[in-house]
Write an enzyme that holds these catalytic residues in place. Structure first.
Site, PDB file in Angstrom:
ATOM      1  CB  SER A  50      42.928   9.503  52.408  1.00 34.03           C
ATOM      2  OG  SER A  50      44.194   9.258  51.845  1.00 34.03           O
ATOM      3  CG  ASP A 208      45.091  13.004  52.551  1.00 29.58           C
ATOM      4  OD1 ASP A 208      44.172  12.903  53.375  1.00 29.58           O
ATOM      5  OD2 ASP A 208      45.726  12.030  52.113  1.00 29.58           O
TER       6      ASP A 208
END
Length: 353
Positions: A50, A208
């Site tokens: 991320s 993610d």
């Protein structure tokens, strides 16, 4: 404290670095990196999830912590979540969410990363092959200077990008670095998932990386004694005291539920237990109560996170000893598993009558 100059090594100290995800709080990583670099550390391989993937990609491309601070401290992160036609229009938000799986495209984040990478001549992972390792297999975790963690939710597997692409019939060398960062940072429901096709033309969705592995500290570990350490940078929050817990709301709605769900997903990893050998090489950075979903950071909050990273790194390096780490955790040890060790410790502390 923005220019750490203590205990600078006259020769480079090489290390790999793994950066945890944590939304827009990645500027804290830069603070810790600035202290490490001032002490002489130079990064061999970088990995991240991320926001950690963004910082790791820029490190792998050749940016220093000083340069990253100058860039990121002036970045308006809110623009990553300001797609046209959505602001103040719940109907458009609902249509986008239901039809495409996320409120925002993530294009602004991808374009931001690509602009900075291209400025250093890095576009695809083929530009990040470690010199001398050109003959390494495409799936080797040591072939590239960068590993980005993402989640394939269609097939339920963690993705190491670009190393896992051959399993989908794709060439790792040709993967766009900025696209990989966008994949890793595609917070479910907030950003649209990235749609890819495998060798058979089947679609799979990527979101993610924090969904499956927010802090892959062991990704560069090798058998035996390592030539240099892998250091981890991790954002941590102190759980609130009972008297500070958020009171139950009576007026609940889907938006509030989704926001709390995502915030929990991004921060719950911070409290997971780490084995001793991982914890001892991890710089734990207090997140100062700032949420990972907080895109509109003030200049004061940015500086607060940056300095928190610096303080955490200074505390870490005050006692870090790589030689002692190898002796304690990487030298050959008796074959005793963790449960047996703990049972032996219990018997020592509470001997039988």
């Amino acid at each position: 404290m923005t220019n750490p100059q203590h205990n600078i090594s006259p020769t480079p100290l090489y290390a790999d670095v793994v950066l945890e995800g944590g939304g827009m709080r990645g500027i804290a990583h830069v603070g810790a990196l600035s202290v490490a670099e001032a002490r002489g550390y130079r990064w061999q391989q970088c990995a991240g999830t991320s926001a950690g993937a963004l910082v790791a990609a820029l490190l792998a491309a050749g940016y220093t912590a000083t340069e990253l601070y100058a860039l990121l401290s002036k970045t308006d992160f809110a623009r990553f979540a300001e797609d046209r036609g959505l602001k103040g229009c719940p109907v458009a938000q609902l249509v986008r969410l239901c039809g495409r799986g996320g409120l925002h495209t993530g294009s602004a984040l991808e374009d931001f990363a690509r602009e900075l990478l291209v400025a250093r001549g890095k576009c695809v992972f083929g530009d990040l092959i470690v010199p001398g390792r050109e003959s390494e297999p495409l799936t080797s975790r040591f072939r590239y200077r960068l590993v980005v963690i993402a989640s394939d939710i269609t097939n339920g597997r963690m993705l190491r990008l670009p190393q896992d692409l051959p399993f989908y019939g794709q060439d790792p060398d040709e993967l766009d670095i900025a696209l990989a960062v966008r994949m890793s940072a595609s917070i479910p429901f907030f950003f649209q998932p990235i749609l890819r096709r495998d060798f058979a033309g089947r679609l799979y969705r990527v979101v993610d990386g924090g969904l499956l592995s927010n802090f892959p500290i062991g990704i560069f570990d090798v058998a035996g004694l390592p030539a240099y350490p892998t250091l981890g940078l991790r954002l941590v929050d102190t759980p609130p005291a009972p008297e500070r817990l958020t009171p139950t709301r009576h007026a609940e709605n889907l938006w509030r539920f989704g926001n709390e769900l995502l915030n929990t997903m991004l921060t719950a990893h911070d409290r997971l237990y780490l084995d001793d050998h991982a914890y001892v090489r991890t710089i734990a950075i207090p997140a100062q109560g700032i949420s990972g979903m907080q895109f509109k950071l003030t200049p004061q909050q940015i500086e607060q996170l940056y300095q928190s990273g610096q303080r955490a790194a200074e505390q870490f390096f005050a006692t870090w000893d790589f030689a002692a780490y190898k002796t304690t955790y990487r030298a050959p040890q008796p074959s005793v598993n963790r449960q047996q060790r703990l049972h032996a410790a219990m018997r020592g502390a509470y001997p039988s009558a």
